[in-house]
Design a protein around this motif. Sequence first.
Motif, PDB file in Angstrom:
ATOM      1  N   MET A 139       0.791  -1.194   0.051  1.00 43.68           N
ATOM      2  CA  MET A 139       0.047  -0.044  -0.027  1.00 43.68           C
ATOM      3  C   MET A 139       0.788   1.404   0.096  1.00 43.68           C
ATOM      4  SD  MET A 139      -3.072  -0.874  -0.442  1.00 43.68           S
ATOM      5  CE  MET A 139      -3.863   0.731  -0.179  1.00 43.68           C
ATOM      6  N   LEU A 143      -0.168   4.199  -2.269  1.00 43.57           N
ATOM      7  CA  LEU A 143      -0.653   5.594  -1.836  1.00 43.57           C
ATOM      8  C   LEU A 143       0.304   6.932  -2.232  1.00 43.57           C
ATOM      9  CD1 LEU A 143      -1.253   4.639   1.979  1.00 43.57           C
ATOM     10  CD2 LEU A 143      -3.136   5.120  -0.041  1.00 43.57           C
ATOM     11  N   ALA A 146      -0.797   7.531  -5.754  1.00 44.11           N
ATOM     12  CA  ALA A 146      -2.100   8.372  -5.660  1.00 44.11           C
ATOM     13  C   ALA A 146      -1.927   9.677  -5.231  1.00 44.11           C
ATOM     14  CB  ALA A 146      -2.916   7.573  -4.838  1.00 44.11           C
ATOM     15  N   THR A 152      -7.711   8.698  -6.250  1.00 47.37           N
ATOM     16  CA  THR A 152      -8.372   8.356  -5.147  1.00 47.37           C
ATOM     17  C   THR A 152      -8.015   6.856  -4.897  1.00 47.37           C
ATOM     18  OG1 THR A 152     -10.368   9.543  -5.236  1.00 47.37           O
ATOM     19  CG2 THR A 152     -10.562   7.545  -3.996  1.00 47.37           C
ATOM     20  N   VAL A 153      -7.696   6.171  -3.678  1.00 51.56           N
ATOM     21  CA  VAL A 153      -7.484   4.798  -3.498  1.00 51.56           C
ATOM     22  C   VAL A 153      -8.620   4.102  -2.622  1.00 51.56           C
ATOM     23  CG1 VAL A 153      -5.917   3.135  -2.492  1.00 51.56           C
ATOM     24  CG2 VAL A 153      -4.978   5.312  -3.372  1.00 51.56           C
ATOM     25  N   GLU A 155      -9.698   0.315  -1.499  1.00 54.54           N
ATOM     26  CA  GLU A 155      -9.377  -0.889  -1.272  1.00 54.54           C
ATOM     27  C   GLU A 155     -10.263  -2.009  -1.462  1.00 54.54           C
ATOM     28  OE1 GLU A 155      -6.868  -1.544   2.210  1.00 54.54           O
ATOM     29  OE2 GLU A 155      -7.450   0.926   2.667  1.00 54.54           O
ATOM     30  N   GLY A 174      -6.468   3.238   2.466  1.00 55.27           N
ATOM     31  CA  GLY A 174      -6.972   4.008   1.462  1.00 55.27           C
ATOM     32  C   GLY A 174      -7.970   4.942   1.724  1.00 55.27           C
ATOM     33  N   ASP A 175      -8.489   5.646   0.855  1.00 59.95           N
ATOM     34  CA  ASP A 175      -9.467   6.611   1.130  1.00 59.95           C
ATOM     35  C   ASP A 175     -10.842   5.764   1.437  1.00 59.95           C
ATOM     36  OD1 ASP A 175      -8.610   9.231   0.052  1.00 59.95           O
ATOM     37  OD2 ASP A 175      -8.196   7.844  -1.677  1.00 59.95           O
ATOM     38  N   THR A 198     -14.724   3.947   5.854  1.00 64.82           N
ATOM     39  CA  THR A 198     -13.941   5.223   5.574  1.00 64.82           C
ATOM     40  C   THR A 198     -13.596   6.181   6.700  1.00 64.82           C
ATOM     41  OG1 THR A 198     -13.827   6.996   3.904  1.00 64.82           O
ATOM     42  CG2 THR A 198     -16.071   6.355   4.623  1.00 64.82           C
TER      43      THR A 198
END
Length: 372
Positions: A139, A143, A146, A152-153, A155, A174-175, A198
């Motif tokens: 990751m 990231l 990104a 945007t990430v 998962e 992620g986001d 999130t």
Amino acid sequence: MIPFVDLKAQYLSIKDEIDSAVLQLLASTQFILGNEVKSLEEEFADYCNADYGIAVNTGTSALHLALLAAGIGAGDEVITVPFTFVATVAAIIYTGATPVFVDIDPISYTIDINQIEKAITDRTKAILPVHLYGQSADMEPILEIARRYNLTVIEDAAQAHGAEYKGQRLGSIGDIGCFSFYPGKNLGAYGEGGMAITNNPEYARTMQMLRDWGQERRYHHVLKGYNYRMDGIQGAILRVKLRYIEAWTEARITHAANYDQLLAKSSLTLPRVMPYSRHVYHVYAVRVPVGHATRTPQRDALQQSLQEQEIQTGIHYPIPVHLQPAYADLGYKLGDFPHSEAASREVLSLPMYAELTTEAQTQVAKAVIASL
């Protein structure tokens, strides 16, 4: 018979708690969303170290809503892998966006971080890494890329409940993170279910509305939404099962270590745990070597032999998405993603579930070695 997954054994181990939870839910008549689902959202988000959980009817719906909340739509591109369950790609297409594939790393089976940047165009809006088989994608580099490209990430953690990357729970890195509660998953419903998590309150609010016809409150439709709500009964069941997930995960890790020992001298390539990962072994996927004379995979012959010995196995996945007839219009061809294609010919998933006994594993290992 040694099953690939034994859902009955798991149910019987917690039957009284499950039955009680279901009966209480029925008495409450909160059949759609409701208090049990709300409590599940809070508890699962807390388990993943995230601020918000949005419960939905499937993991596919979680992916779809995550992409929509991130503003992904027609004309956009989303980078992901072809070696995944088809839902990853379908969710991108549902938004009107175009999936752009990069190959997997042949060791981890997750996205090859060295190929991501060259796939980025001025239409790229997101990266969608898949944490396959219960192991994290790498990751930090994802990231970093990104951030540089303002992407945007999201998962895809459908197979990675409780898995970690450098000590951080997947889905919260992620986001947005997306999970499936399909019955065979490490945390499985008794039917369909999914969850998006999130730390972004605006993403959470948008997904909460989108799952329920775009309503801000009853009959006030702010967005064009969907009927993606979770049933109350699944919320009640999953809350019971969530209390056991760590014990079940540790059992899976123990079983994987036992398989590693039992199969160490075989010709199989065994799963490798990446140094950054807590692997939770949604499946224990080995690779079966190809025949030297014909260069044809021996995986199918091994699977057939095990089936004849009443040992169930699985293949995750026999055809990568870019070679599926339904996705031919994406324009990819055989040879475009050699590591994904090789894995699809060679991987075989052995029985794996928390209740699996040492005796059963020994029987599986002996049958595998005798069949090679």
